[in-house]
Design an enzyme around this catalytic site. Structure first.
Site, short mmCIF file in Angstrom:
data_model
loop_
_atom_site.label_atom_id
_atom_site.label_comp_id
_atom_site.label_asym_id
_atom_site.label_seq_id
_atom_site.Cartn_x
_atom_site.Cartn_y
_atom_site.Cartn_z
N TYR A 1 0.67 -1.30 -0.17
CA TYR A 1 0.06 0.24 -0.19
C TYR A 1 1.06 0.88 -0.06
CZ TYR A 1 -4.00 2.50 1.27
OH TYR A 1 -5.50 3.30 1.23
N ASN B 1 -22.22 -4.39 -1.18
CA ASN B 1 -21.88 -4.59 0.63
C ASN B 1 -20.91 -3.79 0.86
OD1 ASN B 1 -21.02 -6.26 -1.23
ND2 ASN B 1 -21.93 -7.86 0.58
N SER B 2 -19.90 -4.05 0.24
CA SER B 2 -18.66 -3.18 1.04
C SER B 2 -19.13 -2.12 2.05
CB SER B 2 -17.52 -2.36 0.49
OG SER B 2 -17.77 -1.77 -0.71
N VAL C 1 -17.91 1.03 1.88
CA VAL C 1 -18.02 2.32 1.27
C VAL C 1 -19.83 2.03 0.29
CG1 VAL C 1 -16.86 2.91 -0.33
CG2 VAL C 1 -15.88 2.16 0.85
N ARG D 1 -24.80 -15.79 -3.28
CA ARG D 1 -24.87 -16.29 -2.41
C ARG D 1 -26.17 -16.61 -1.90
NH1 ARG D 1 -22.11 -10.80 0.75
NH2 ARG D 1 -22.44 -10.90 -1.32
N GLY E 1 -10.71 0.37 -5.67
CA GLY E 1 -10.48 -0.73 -4.93
C GLY E 1 -10.30 -1.68 -5.85
N MET F 1 -11.18 -5.23 -4.90
CA MET F 1 -11.12 -6.75 -3.49
C MET F 1 -10.94 -7.78 -4.51
SD MET F 1 -11.50 -5.74 -0.91
CE MET F 1 -11.85 -7.14 -0.36
N1 LIG Z 1 -9.54 4.56 -2.19
C1 LIG Z 1 -9.70 4.67 -1.59
O1 LIG Z 1 -9.81 5.78 -0.68
C2 LIG Z 1 -10.33 3.84 -0.57
C3 LIG Z 1 -11.29 4.32 0.97
C4 LIG Z 1 -12.23 2.94 1.49
C5 LIG Z 1 -12.15 1.71 0.92
N2 LIG Z 1 -11.34 2.14 0.05
C6 LIG Z 1 -11.37 0.05 -0.61
O2 LIG Z 1 -12.92 -0.59 -0.98
C7 LIG Z 1 -12.07 -1.71 -1.19
C8 LIG Z 1 -14.02 -1.82 -0.02
O3 LIG Z 1 -13.52 -1.22 1.16
P1 LIG Z 1 -14.20 -1.29 2.58
O4 LIG Z 1 -13.68 -1.33 4.20
O5 LIG Z 1 -15.98 -0.75 2.16
O6 LIG Z 1 -14.36 -2.99 2.32
P2 LIG Z 1 -15.58 -4.11 3.41
O7 LIG Z 1 -16.65 -3.14 3.85
O8 LIG Z 1 -14.29 -4.97 4.17
O9 LIG Z 1 -16.19 -4.58 2.30
C9 LIG Z 1 -15.60 -5.68 1.44
C10 LIG Z 1 -16.45 -6.02 0.00
O10 LIG Z 1 -15.66 -6.52 -0.98
C11 LIG Z 1 -16.38 -7.33 -2.08
N3 LIG Z 1 -15.07 -9.01 -1.85
C12 LIG Z 1 -14.27 -9.14 -0.66
N4 LIG Z 1 -14.21 -10.07 -1.56
C13 LIG Z 1 -14.38 -10.26 -3.43
C14 LIG Z 1 -13.25 -10.65 -3.94
N5 LIG Z 1 -12.77 -11.63 -4.62
N6 LIG Z 1 -14.49 -10.85 -5.69
C15 LIG Z 1 -15.58 -9.34 -5.50
N7 LIG Z 1 -15.89 -8.83 -4.36
C16 LIG Z 1 -15.10 -9.48 -3.02
C17 LIG Z 1 -17.11 -8.17 -0.80
O11 LIG Z 1 -18.36 -9.03 -1.41
P3 LIG Z 1 -18.53 -10.11 -0.58
O12 LIG Z 1 -19.80 -9.95 0.77
O13 LIG Z 1 -19.34 -11.14 -1.85
O14 LIG Z 1 -17.20 -11.26 0.30
C18 LIG Z 1 -17.94 -6.82 0.25
O15 LIG Z 1 -18.70 -5.94 -1.04
C19 LIG Z 1 -11.71 -2.34 -0.13
O16 LIG Z 1 -10.51 -2.24 -1.57
C20 LIG Z 1 -10.76 -1.17 0.42
O17 LIG Z 1 -9.20 -1.08 0.12
C21 LIG Z 1 -10.57 2.11 -1.04
#
Ligand SMILES: NC(=O)c1ccc[n+]([C@@H]2O[C@H](COP(=O)([O-])OP(=O)(O)OC[C@H]3O[C@@H](n4cnc5c(N)ncnc54)[C@H](OP(=O)(O)O)[C@@H]3O)[C@@H](O)[C@H]2O)c1
Ligand SMILES: NC(=O)c1ccc[n+]([C@@H]2O[C@H](COP(=O)([O-])OP(=O)(O)OC[C@H]3O[C@@H](n4cnc5c(N)ncnc54)[C@H](OP(=O)(O)O)[C@@H]3O)[C@@H](O)[C@H]2O)c1
Lengths: 379, 379
Positions: free
Chosen positions: B67, B181-182, B184, B206, B277, B279
């Site tokens: 990162y 559903n993340s 964000v 699912r 992101g 994921m």
């Molecule tokens: N750029 C930025 O400033 C910023 C800021 C915040 C977050 N982010 C990024 O945004 C993403 C989400 O963060 P979060 O904190 O909201 O995450 P989170 O609440 O932990 O949720 C993770 C999400 O990713 C999905 N996921 C996990 N593995 C996957 C895969 N192999 N294929 C498809 N979907 C998958 C999950 O869906 P399922 O329910 O299907 O597992 C869930 O919707 C991360 O990559 C994070 O680094 C970026």
């Protein structure tokens, strides 16, 4: 209102020859040479004869029906003798024409003026056409010669806009491009050179690669690298050495596929990556890290959209600037390597004109696989 | 100058517990629970105790060393008993803390204030920390409760900025997102709903998909579609029906791979596609036609960059706006489904705190694969 037609009322519109199609398909299958009569001149129209018209890659996509700027299908040309439909479209989108007659309400345009097309889809692969003043743009094209005028509005203008509209380039800045020997690519090299902007130019490898390098250097290319060399693990260091650690601000992509994906790695923080073509017909891959952390912007450019959304004044300004740049670079071999095809001779049959055209089509494309083919009209 | 420390000179800094690492690697291998003493308070520093800190995906990437926002390695925590290096970093980038002591030159902050982090890389998985006023931002976080305050600055702010900075969204406009559903994604749904903007939400299929759909609808999701449904040939018609032919203005991608490629097809002319992101850890494919003819802009967003390039005033304004939106949506189950993990109990051993943390790490992730895990500190 008095009639002020600026020609003898005995003016008889010429018989025109044109490369036409009545349906989309492979150009070899659907293109025909066709003879038709111009409609009588009216107070608000003009007649012109084309001097030269190039064959561009997008012209081909347009005939295939896969290009969003559609040609104009019209009944005015009469149907083909063996045709299924009454409506025909004339191929080609770019060219320079000379005005041969103007209606008396037409302003600012006179017999003898050279004009280029004001929009895509007019149909330029023909000897004569009727038009309205809105279809054309008049500028000092005679200054730069026939071939350059005929190929000014698409490729050099595309290069110019892409270098101007996405980032602010200063002396010493770096631009990277693939398909660098395309006509657009050659214009990029020349305009960048005129502005003292450095270009890193990616071309496909070929047996006579040194000749191509010499040619592109003569246009002003700063560095040249083949697609094969680009894949080598040493490229990163090499490009770092070339740029002295300066970020590459702009990337220009007309190829797509692997080379386009690879090229994106060499853009610097917050760089702009502009796609304007896809000669390989392959999409490219974008890693999220380029977007999120390096803040690289992947954008597209389409000259037709620019033309649609900008005024005649802006177009004329652009043309004049590009002409100035072309004059500046007069010592170079010109904006693109090309080949002239004499076409339209009234004594030739439609079959023979068609064969000649398809021959040119086969040879078209800059660089390795051909040279830009430019129809030079005969009367 | 008189000493005006706002606490008894007998103030003894607390012993702090923290999840630390001395080198990059798999979190399971490199994370340790650690006990250390806060440095003495100085006139320009403050001490705080963390109340709650979430585990976010980027925190994990940061520990892995992949990162770009680096953690702060410092000698101030003392080395690990079995450590190779003297320098340690504390994991975590987000959290809410309460000020427990301020030096006498510290302005605008007082004991009892709740603060969040002003930048990435501070290290929030700990019970106590010493900081400077610049490290933190004070705002009315008590209004929204502990958990929402702890998870406000990264995910809801990311959602808010992405909805605000790239296109101008009006009532009735459409946004499409994957990973809906993340955390964000859930914030996107809620903020969009507050603005009467429609969301088309792509989630992974699912067994209990109907539960997830019900939950997302309760947050304000307009339409929900699974990744499998998205691949079906009928999706185009379905989405056209949903949008009534209106263009989808904005796409938000945190997944990458096939679903991200597929999603791009549903953006309308001149739409903006923002990646934040990956994921799935897969890149996605961009066809040139999206860029050239549809004028779709593929951009990235990174909250850390926004924070770096914007002032404290702008951050406070954003936080207050987001809080208002959160209050507006009070009837919904909150900004994200989460699970609290009681952590930091002074009577627990470092081994036990580490096991507890790694357990939470395993369960982290919104939706199918887990719930956002939030450390709630114990004292
Ligand atoms: N750029 C930025 O400033 C910023 C800021 C915040 C977050 N982010 C990024 O945004 C993403 C989400 O963060 P979060 O904190 O909201 O995450 P989170 O609440 O932990 O949720 C993770 C999400 O990713 C999905 N996921 C996990 N593995 C996957 C895969 N192999 N294929 C498809 N979907 C998958 C999950 O869906 P399922 O329910 O299907 O597992 C869930 O919707 C991360 O990559 C994070 O680094 C970026
Ligand atoms: N977006 C716009 O507004 C706009 C405006 C002008 C042009 N264009 C596009 O820009 C592209 C170039 O146009 P042009 O008139 O400059 O073309 P051109 O002069 O005909 O040159 C074609 C170029 O494409 C390369 N090429 C051909 N097939 C290839 C393949 N399979 N893989 C990699 N490279 C290949 C050629 O390289 P070799 O020498 O290696 O064959 C040459 O550099 C076209 O796609 C055209 O449609 C777009």
């Amino acid at each position: 209102m008095l009639s002020r037609y600026r020609f003898l009322s005995s003016y008889v519109p010429a018989k025109a020859r044109a490369m036409v199609f009545e349906k989309y398909g492979n150009p070899k299958d659907v293109l025909r040479a066709h003879t038709y009569e111009l409609p009588p001149l009216t107070p608000t129209t003009l007649h012109m004869r084309f001097l030269a018209s190039p064959i561009n890659p997008a012209d081909i996509n347009q005939i295939e029906g896969v290009y969003p700027a559609r040609p104009t299908f019209t009944k005015e040309l009469g149907g083909l003798p063996d045709g299924e439909h009454k409506e025909l479209a004339v191929g080609g989108n770019e060219g320079v024409a000379e005005i041969i007659a103007v209606g008396d309400q037409v302003k600012d345009l006179k017999v003898g003026d050279w004009v280029i097309m004001g929009r895509a889809g007019f149909g330029t692969w023909r000897t004569h056409a009727a038009a309205t003043p809105n279809d054309v743009i008049h500028f000092n094209s005679k200054e730069i010669g026939l071939i350059q005028a005929a190929t000014l509005s698409v490729n050099p203008c595309t290069a110019y806009r892409m270098l101007k509209d996405f980032v602010t380039l200063k002396k010493g800045d770096f631009v990277i491009q693939c398909g660098a020997n395309s006509s657009v690519g050659q214009s990029v090299i020349q305009i960048a050179k005129a502005w003292d902007v450095n270009t890193i130019n990616i071309v496909r490898n070929r047996p006579d690669i040194e000749n191509l390098k010499t040619y592109l250097k003569s246009l002003g290319a700063t560095h040249i690298i083949t697609d094969q060399e680009l894949r080598s693990y040493k490229t990163k260091e090499l490009i770092k050495e070339w740029t002295g650690g300066n970020v590459v601000k702009l990337g220009l992509n007309c190829v797509g596929g692997e080379v386009a994906t690879e090229m994106a790695k060499y853009l610097g923080q917050s760089g702009v990556y502009v796609t304007y073509g896809a000669m390989s017909r392959q999409p490219f891959v974008v890693p999220a890290s380029h977007l999120i952390f390096k803040d690289i912007k992947f954008l597209g450019f389409w000259m037709s959209r620019w033309n649609k959304t900008h005024s005649r004044e802006e177009k004329e300004e652009m043309l004049n600037e590009v002409i100035t740049l072309m004059k500046f670079k007069k010592e170079t071999p010109g904006y693109a390597a090309f080949e002239e095809v004499l076409w339209g001779n009234p004594s030739e049959s439609n079959e023979s004109l068609r064969d000649k055209f398809l021959d040119a089509l086969d040879k078209s494309g800059a660089g390795f696989h051909g040279k830009k083919q430019i129809l030079k009209m005969q009367y």
